[in-house]
Motif scaffolding. Structure first.
Motif, PDB file in Angstrom:
ATOM      1  N   TYR A  14       2.831  11.557  -3.455  1.00 44.44           N
ATOM      2  CA  TYR A  14       2.715  10.592  -4.544  1.00 44.44           C
ATOM      3  C   TYR A  14       2.858  11.295  -5.894  1.00 44.44           C
ATOM      4  O   TYR A  14       3.618  10.857  -6.764  1.00 44.44           O
ATOM      5  CB  TYR A  14       1.382   9.842  -4.474  1.00 44.44           C
ATOM      6  N   LYS A  18       5.725  10.806  -8.703  1.00 48.86           N
ATOM      7  CA  LYS A  18       5.305  10.368 -10.037  1.00 48.86           C
ATOM      8  C   LYS A  18       5.810  11.316 -11.125  1.00 48.86           C
ATOM      9  O   LYS A  18       6.253  10.875 -12.176  1.00 48.86           O
ATOM     10  CB  LYS A  18       3.783  10.267 -10.078  1.00 48.86           C
ATOM     11  N   GLN A  29      10.364   6.532  -8.924  1.00 47.21           N
ATOM     12  CA  GLN A  29      11.121   6.573  -7.680  1.00 47.21           C
ATOM     13  C   GLN A  29      11.782   7.930  -7.539  1.00 47.21           C
ATOM     14  O   GLN A  29      12.338   8.468  -8.488  1.00 47.21           O
ATOM     15  CB  GLN A  29      12.195   5.483  -7.660  1.00 47.21           C
ATOM     16  N   LYS A  34       9.461   4.723  -3.613  1.00 49.37           N
ATOM     17  CA  LYS A  34       8.858   4.290  -4.870  1.00 49.37           C
ATOM     18  C   LYS A  34       7.351   4.521  -4.801  1.00 49.37           C
ATOM     19  O   LYS A  34       6.755   4.410  -3.734  1.00 49.37           O
ATOM     20  CB  LYS A  34       9.117   2.801  -5.097  1.00 49.37           C
ATOM     21  N   CYS A  35       6.764   4.816  -5.946  1.00 42.56           N
ATOM     22  CA  CYS A  35       5.311   4.935  -6.011  1.00 42.56           C
ATOM     23  C   CYS A  35       4.795   4.096  -7.177  1.00 42.56           C
ATOM     24  O   CYS A  35       5.438   3.984  -8.210  1.00 42.56           O
ATOM     25  CB  CYS A  35       4.866   6.384  -6.126  1.00 42.56           C
ATOM     26  N   THR A  36       3.646   3.492  -6.954  1.00 38.77           N
ATOM     27  CA  THR A  36       2.967   2.715  -7.985  1.00 38.77           C
ATOM     28  C   THR A  36       1.472   2.986  -7.860  1.00 38.77           C
ATOM     29  O   THR A  36       1.009   3.505  -6.849  1.00 38.77           O
ATOM     30  CB  THR A  36       3.218   1.200  -7.820  1.00 38.77           C
ATOM     31  N   GLU A  37       0.739   2.626  -8.904  1.00 38.93           N
ATOM     32  CA  GLU A  37      -0.717   2.741  -8.809  1.00 38.93           C
ATOM     33  C   GLU A  37      -1.348   1.494  -9.399  1.00 38.93           C
ATOM     34  O   GLU A  37      -0.747   0.795 -10.210  1.00 38.93           O
ATOM     35  CB  GLU A  37      -1.238   4.001  -9.485  1.00 38.93           C
ATOM     36  N   VAL A  44      -3.115   3.752  -4.793  1.00 39.82           N
ATOM     37  CA  VAL A  44      -1.711   4.034  -5.054  1.00 39.82           C
ATOM     38  C   VAL A  44      -0.903   3.518  -3.862  1.00 39.82           C
ATOM     39  O   VAL A  44      -1.439   3.326  -2.768  1.00 39.82           O
ATOM     40  CB  VAL A  44      -1.449   5.543  -5.272  1.00 39.82           C
ATOM     41  N   SER A  45       0.379   3.300  -4.101  1.00 40.80           N
ATOM     42  CA  SER A  45       1.263   2.818  -3.033  1.00 40.80           C
ATOM     43  C   SER A  45       2.541   3.634  -3.014  1.00 40.80           C
ATOM     44  O   SER A  45       3.046   4.039  -4.063  1.00 40.80           O
ATOM     45  CB  SER A  45       1.620   1.349  -3.249  1.00 40.80           C
ATOM     46  N   LEU A  46       3.027   3.856  -1.816  1.00 38.99           N
ATOM     47  CA  LEU A  46       4.333   4.464  -1.581  1.00 38.99           C
ATOM     48  C   LEU A  46       5.121   3.463  -0.755  1.00 38.99           C
ATOM     49  O   LEU A  46       4.570   2.842   0.158  1.00 38.99           O
ATOM     50  CB  LEU A  46       4.192   5.776  -0.806  1.00 38.99           C
ATOM     51  N   SER A  52       5.598  -0.106   3.377  1.00 38.23           N
ATOM     52  CA  SER A  52       4.781   0.283   2.230  1.00 38.23           C
ATOM     53  C   SER A  52       3.466   0.841   2.764  1.00 38.23           C
ATOM     54  O   SER A  52       3.003   0.475   3.834  1.00 38.23           O
ATOM     55  CB  SER A  52       4.544  -0.884   1.272  1.00 38.23           C
TER      56      SER A  52
END
Length: 103
Positions: A14, A18, A29, A34-37, A44-46, A52
């Motif tokens: 992650y 990031k 990405q 893709k990663c988000t938090e 957090v998500s991948l 996902s």
């Protein structure tokens, strides 16, 4: 679920995405991951186009696949459904391992 993953490795991937990935709306990405938090930073998500992975506070995680509900998949037995999801998850984990190794 047959998956036993090291959350530290997931968080390392992650962080690599990031910091070394390109900025996208709501995250970053790298390659096709893709990663988000969350807004509070506790999860957090991948993700890729099929899977996902949510990583939550206290190092818990949960995989989601495109077809979460076996009842919604036509002409597929429950065993085939689970095997298909497991195959998608294993392919996703392989991508994460490659990012961890290459970056």
């Amino acid at each position: 679920m047959k998956n036993s993953v090291d959350v530290r490795t997931l968080l390392s991937v992650y962080e690599k995405i990031k910091t070394q990935g390109k900025p996208i709306e709501f995250g970053s990405q790298l390659e096709d991951i893709k990663c988000t938090e969350s807004h509070d930073g506790y999860s957090v998500s991948l993700s890729d186009e099929h899977v996902s992975l949510d990583i939550n506070f206290h190092n818990t995680y949960h995989f989601h696949t495109m077809n979460e509900d076996p009842e919604s998949v036509i002409n597929q037995t429950t065993t085939e459904f689970h095997n298909n999801n497991e195959t998608q998850i294993q392919a996703f984990l392989k991508k994460l391992e490659e990012i961890d190794k290459n970056y």
